[in-house]
Design a protein around this motif. Structure first.
Motif: not given
Length: 384
Positions: A21-24, A62-65, A69-73
């Motif tokens: 669920q995450s990407s960098v 980076g983001t984490e789903d 509809g909410l993401k950490a970034l």
């Protein structure tokens, strides 16, 4: 042993879920050229110039789903000089950006850290320096921060999602001074509207004690001396209590051409309030009106031609006038690599912030010894 294996399995499953669920992303930009400038303190100069169209940088984002509809970034972005490898932004490790936050697809994004202000975020597209002409072509001294020279530390920013083409943004920077809530604080507001080929935008910024808050925002900044010595356009106003900026602009796409106009009003108020700093016109206010018009034309899908004119007029405790023109040619070898040629010319007159005769002072260059100064750049830019 059995319990340890169970725990390891559970942790591994959580790690796999988080990874899915995450990407960098690692990214960057390198911009270098051969520069020729006239009248650098009375002498012409050939040099290797870096960050001509856009500052050299590398970063991680980076983001984490989080679901619904909410993401950490987060973003950590470093500025540097390709010519010598030195850190930019006064030696800050992540001097361009350093922030973390949450983003909602329904409401907008809130972030915390070192960031651009709302002027840079929502009105950059009206200014040639931000879109095609480069750093030297910024409004004289980048006095209105439309080229994003000044970042904001300790900032909270909210940027809305687009509501039928309308986006708005607000930032607030804590001064961090014990016993004084208002000292060194900065706040900015902006709105941007896009409808078809038309883009409209406006922004306002208010910086208390700008010498220490707006200009003194990196590791090499002085806590007692002037941080505003970079340009004669404003260096005499380091003791001002407040800097206020209003800017508005419009851009319109007509076939292969994009035409843009921008207006700004910048004020340094209550000059002489901060002791021990340059105070030309102490007790008064310095104001600047700036008007820019520019056009970018797509000659072919790979080749772009730009032309722009800028007029800056000072009034109040100063009477400096700056006329500035820019031409640019940009050829894209690919989506990530382009070759460019730019030329900028400035003519100054009147009395500047130092109280002396105004001389030309292109952004990022040592001031001329006369009223005129020009720069020509041939360069290459690569993104990764």
């Amino acid at each position: 042993m059995k319990n340890s294996l169970i725990a390891a399995t559970i942790l591994a499953s959580f790690a796999s879920a988080a990874h899915a669920q995450s990407s960098v992303t690692l990214y960057g930009l390198i911009d270098v050229g051969i520069n020729y400038a006239t009248n650098i303190g009375g002498h012409n100069q050939y040099s290797m110039g870096v960050g001509n169209l856009a500052g050299d940088r590398w970063g991680m984002k980076g983001t984490e789903d989080l679901g619904g509809g909410l993401k950490a970034l987060f973003v950590l972005e470093n500025g540097f000089s390709l010519a010598n490898g030195k850190l930019g932004q006064g030696g800050d490790e992540f001097g361009r950006h350093a922030y973390v936050g949450l983003s909602s697809s329904k409401i907008g994004t809130v972030t915390f850290g070192r960031q651009y202000d709302a002027i840079t975020d929502l009105t950059y597209m009206f200014v040639a320096a931000q879109t095609w002409a480069g750093y030297a072509s910024a409004h004289p001294g980048d006095v209105d921060n439309t080229d994003g020279s000044n970042h904001i530390n300790n900032a909270i920013k909210f940027t809305s999602v687009a509501y039928r083409g309308l986006t708005f943004e607000g930032t607030y920077s804590f001064g961090g001074i014990a016993g004084s809530f208002n000292q060194n604080q900065i706040w900015t507001l902006a709105a941007n509207y896009v409808r078809g080929p038309l883009t409209l935008g406006a922004a306002f910024a208010n910086a208390r004690d700008p010498n220490f808050s707006y200009f003194g925002n990196n590791a090499s900044s002085s806590a007692t001396g002037s941080n505003m010595a970079g340009s004669r356009v404003y260096s005499g106003y380091a003791s001002a209590k407040t800097q206020r900026i209003f800017t508005a602009g419009a851009a319109y796409v007509i076939g292969n051409a994009t035409v843009a106009v921008d207006y700004s009003n910048t004020q340094f108020r209550d000059i002489g309030t901060l002791p021990g700093l340059p105070a030309t016109g102490a007790g008064g206010d310095a104001r600047f009106n700036d008007i820019e018009a520019n056009v970018l034309y797509k000659l072919t899908p790979e080749l772009f031609l730009g032309a722009g004119y800028n007029y800056l007029k000072g009034y109040g405790v100063n009477g400096a006038t700056y006329h500035q023109g820019a031409l640019g040619l940009d050829y894209f070898l690919s989506k990530r690599t382009d070759l460019y040629a730019n030329a900028v010319y400035q003519h100054a007159s009147g009395t500047d912030s130092t109280g002396g005769k105004a001389v030309a002072n292109l952004n990022g260059l040592t001031a001329s010894s006369t009223q005129n100064q020009a720069e020509i750049v041939l360069g290459i830019r690569h993104r990764f």
